[in-house]
Design a protein around this motif. Structure first.
Motif, short mmCIF file in Angstrom:
data_model
loop_
_atom_site.label_atom_id
_atom_site.label_comp_id
_atom_site.label_asym_id
_atom_site.label_seq_id
_atom_site.Cartn_x
_atom_site.Cartn_y
_atom_site.Cartn_z
N LEU A 172 -12.90 81.14 13.98
CA LEU A 172 -13.57 80.70 15.21
C LEU A 172 -13.19 79.26 15.55
N ALA A 173 -13.24 78.40 14.53
CA ALA A 173 -12.90 76.99 14.76
C ALA A 173 -11.45 76.87 15.20
N LYS A 174 -10.57 77.66 14.56
CA LYS A 174 -9.15 77.60 14.93
C LYS A 174 -8.93 78.07 16.36
N LEU A 175 -9.67 79.13 16.71
CA LEU A 175 -9.52 79.66 18.07
C LEU A 175 -10.01 78.63 19.10
N ARG A 176 -11.12 77.96 18.76
CA ARG A 176 -11.64 76.92 19.67
C ARG A 176 -10.60 75.83 19.88
N GLU A 177 -9.93 75.42 18.77
CA GLU A 177 -8.88 74.41 18.89
C GLU A 177 -7.78 74.88 19.83
N ARG A 178 -7.37 76.15 19.61
CA ARG A 178 -6.31 76.71 20.46
C ARG A 178 -6.72 76.72 21.93
N LEU A 179 -7.97 77.09 22.17
CA LEU A 179 -8.45 77.15 23.55
C LEU A 179 -8.43 75.78 24.19
N ALA A 180 -8.86 74.77 23.40
CA ALA A 180 -8.86 73.40 23.92
C ALA A 180 -7.44 72.97 24.24
N GLU A 181 -6.52 73.31 23.32
CA GLU A 181 -5.10 72.99 23.57
C GLU A 181 -4.61 73.66 24.84
N ALA A 182 -4.94 74.96 24.94
CA ALA A 182 -4.48 75.74 26.09
C ALA A 182 -4.99 75.13 27.38
N GLN A 183 -6.25 74.68 27.33
CA GLN A 183 -6.85 74.07 28.51
C GLN A 183 -6.08 72.82 28.92
N THR A 184 -5.75 72.01 27.91
CA THR A 184 -4.98 70.80 28.18
C THR A 184 -3.62 71.16 28.77
N GLN A 185 -2.96 72.15 28.15
CA GLN A 185 -1.65 72.57 28.65
C GLN A 185 -1.75 73.05 30.10
N MET A 186 -2.83 73.78 30.34
CA MET A 186 -3.04 74.33 31.67
C MET A 186 -3.18 73.21 32.70
N ILE A 187 -3.96 72.21 32.33
CA ILE A 187 -4.19 71.09 33.25
C ILE A 187 -2.86 70.36 33.51
N ILE A 188 -2.11 70.13 32.43
CA ILE A 188 -0.81 69.46 32.59
C ILE A 188 0.09 70.29 33.50
N ALA A 189 0.12 71.62 33.22
CA ALA A 189 0.97 72.50 34.02
C ALA A 189 0.56 72.46 35.48
N MET A 190 -0.74 72.43 35.73
CA MET A 190 -1.21 72.39 37.10
C MET A 190 -0.82 71.08 37.78
N LEU A 191 -0.94 69.99 37.01
CA LEU A 191 -0.56 68.69 37.58
C LEU A 191 0.92 68.65 37.91
N LEU A 192 1.72 69.18 36.98
CA LEU A 192 3.17 69.23 37.21
C LEU A 192 3.48 70.10 38.41
N GLY A 193 2.82 71.27 38.45
CA GLY A 193 3.04 72.20 39.55
C GLY A 193 2.66 71.58 40.88
N ALA A 194 1.50 70.92 40.89
CA ALA A 194 1.03 70.28 42.12
C ALA A 194 2.02 69.20 42.54
N GLY A 195 2.57 68.48 41.53
CA GLY A 195 3.56 67.45 41.81
C GLY A 195 4.79 68.05 42.48
N ALA A 196 5.21 69.21 41.97
CA ALA A 196 6.38 69.88 42.53
C ALA A 196 6.13 70.30 43.96
N VAL A 197 4.90 70.78 44.24
CA VAL A 197 4.57 71.19 45.60
C VAL A 197 4.66 69.99 46.53
N VAL A 198 4.06 68.90 46.09
CA VAL A 198 4.07 67.69 46.91
C VAL A 198 5.51 67.24 47.14
N ALA A 199 6.29 67.21 46.05
CA ALA A 199 7.69 66.80 46.16
C ALA A 199 8.43 67.70 47.11
N GLY A 200 8.17 69.02 47.01
CA GLY A 200 8.85 70.01 47.85
C GLY A 200 8.55 69.79 49.32
#
Ligand SMILES: [Zn+2]
Length: 466
Positions: free
Chosen positions: A119-147
């Motif tokens: 459970l603890a390991k899965l929670r860590e993974r989820l937190a990581e995934a959330q961070t990755q998701m936010i980064i991905a969204m920021l990068l994606g949003a950046g690409a849209v703006v740049a485009g």
């Protein structure tokens, strides 16, 4: 330091469904007011689950961690670990397991999750995934703006949008495969624990196989267990191979354990299911001990006390050392408005169960309800000892409050009422009563400290602070 009450240790609301009238497994209206998973409290069922789990936990090297078994008032199949110190089992999982080995297999799998810290390991993974998701969204949003800024048409803009959604899919798939890996690891660990305790993993395989078949046909509305435990066919095949390689594959449950299992299922059916369902499962022509147990309980629950008592006496004749027959006799009398007569069978049940605290609370209730002041001191002693060992059942504190009130000890009565209210999740009443109790105790005394604990306690998770 003065001893502090254990109330704050509770992280998840675990209030019993027990009310003044129902210490066994009768759900009541009170349940509706309670927050968190509504639990069933019953000594016989809990004892059986503890006996199922103890050897497994020992094999997992977790016997010292005081893992608790909690039965949840849900008829669907589910079992899970939520906080590293409790294994939750729906009563439906007990009902749907025909042999001890089937539910023990599920418990071994859940212990595999516990032992692996999944459970603890899965929670860590989820937190990581959330961070990755936010980064991905920021990068994606950046690409849209740049485009859009480059003014070079829609191509880049679309690329930006794709960058936003694609990482989400990848992360989701990674997480899913991580969960599957955890499931396989829990299967392996579970089989290892079963082998170490000389038990077959056939029951685990049977249960999981049933879910694979079920999930083929019921994509929607499948059991929650299937949803939280993905069971692709290859996982179940791997489990079968592993389980069959055990020297214990064909080992049967001990008949005495099978009988206890059947008795608990009969009891749960009688308390939780409609009476016609009970008689369909256990027709009157069925004179087995479990069937007779179900008949006796459903008879008392539906108002025929006289017939129920005769049936319970028949059960006691067959198993004179079974504490739960005396318990149900006492409970039937207590709920039938005959507390004085309930005292003797409940004393016997307490004695035969080595002082099981939930049964002791029923005895305390019978002593209080008998309206005989000669019993007051005994009731207080029994209830204090029972609430010290079983601190999450409001009934014990409710009865303790009444007993203290009868003695004119209003400080202790207020404190016990406050503790009962706190366990029911009624924080406002708990605080009011505890504040009043504080004014009645001398400052710094143990009672004052306990009352102060309640006044300053944070509401349990899932509860409104009111
Ligand atoms: Zn699992």
């Amino acid at each position: 330091m003065l001893p502090r009450i254990a109330l704050r240790k509770t992280t998840l609301k675990l209030t019993a469904l027990t009310t003044a009238v129902a210490l066994a497994i009768t759900p009541t209206l009170a349940a509706a007011q309670q927050k968190g998973p509504p639990t069933l409290r019953d000594t016989e069922s809990e004892q059986l689950l503890r006996d199922y789990t103890r050897p497994i936990l020992r094999a997992a090297g977790m016997e010292k961690q005081n893992i608790q078994m909690v039965i949840i008032n849900e008829s669907v199949f589910n079992a899970f670990v939520a906080d590293g110190r409790r294994i939750f089992v729906n009563y439906g999982a007990m009902m749907q397991s025909e042999t001890p080995n089937q539910i023990i297999g599920v418990l071994a799998h859940e212990t595999g999750h516990l032992a692996g810290g999944h459970l603890a390991k899965l929670r860590e993974r989820l937190a990581e995934a959330q961070t990755q998701m936010i980064i991905a969204m920021l990068l994606g949003a950046g690409a849209v703006v740049a485009g859009s800024r480059s003014g070079s048409g829609s191509g880049l803009t679309q690329a930006g949008a794709a960058a936003m959604s694609a990482p989400g899919e990848v992360i989701k798939r990674t997480l899913l495969s991580y969960v599957r890996q955890q499931e396989e690891n829990a299967d392996k660990a579970g089989v290892k624990f079963l082998n170490a305790t000389g038990q077959s993993a056939k029951g685990m395989y049977e249960t999981f196989k049933r879910f694979t078949d079920e999930s083929l046909f019921a994509a929607r509305g499948a059991d929650p267990y299937v949803q939280s435990h993905p069971m692709p066919a290859e996982r179940v095949r791997a489990l079968e191979e592993l389980a069959r390689s055990s020297p214990y594959w064909d080992k049967k449950d001990d008949p005495a354990l099978q009988l206890r299992h059947d008795m608990v299922r009969a009891k749960i059916s009688a308390f939780m299911e409609r009476q016609d369902t009970v008689y369909r499962r256990y027709p009157l022509a069925n004179t087995s001990l479990p069937a007779r147990y179900a008949h006796a309980i459903t008879t008392y629950l539906h108002g025929d006390l006289r017939s129920a008592l005769a049936q319970i006496d028949g059960l006691i004749q067959l198993q004179p050392a079974n504490p739960y027959f005396y318990e149900v006799r006492g409970q039937a009398l207590l709920e039938g408005g005959r507390p004085q007569e309930a005292i003797a069978p409940l004393r016997k049940a307490v004695q035969l169960s080595n002082g099981a605290p939930l049964i002791a609370m029923l005895l305390g209730q019978a002593l209080v309800a008998s309206n005989n002041n000669a019993y007051t001191d005994e009731a207080i002693a029994i209830l204090r000892s029972a609430t010290a060992r079983e601190s999450e059942a409001p009934l014990g504190y409710m009865q303790l409050a009444m007993a203290y009130g009868r003695k004119g000890d209003y400080a202790q009565a207020d404190l016990a009422s406050a503790q009962a209210a706190f366990l029911r999740g009624d924080n406002k009443t708990a605080r009011d009563l505890a504040s009043r109790a504080k004014t009645r105790f001398a400052i710094g005394t143990p009672g004052w400290v306990k009352a102060d604990d309640i006044v300053s306690a944070k509401p349990l998770p899932g509860q409104k602070s009111n």
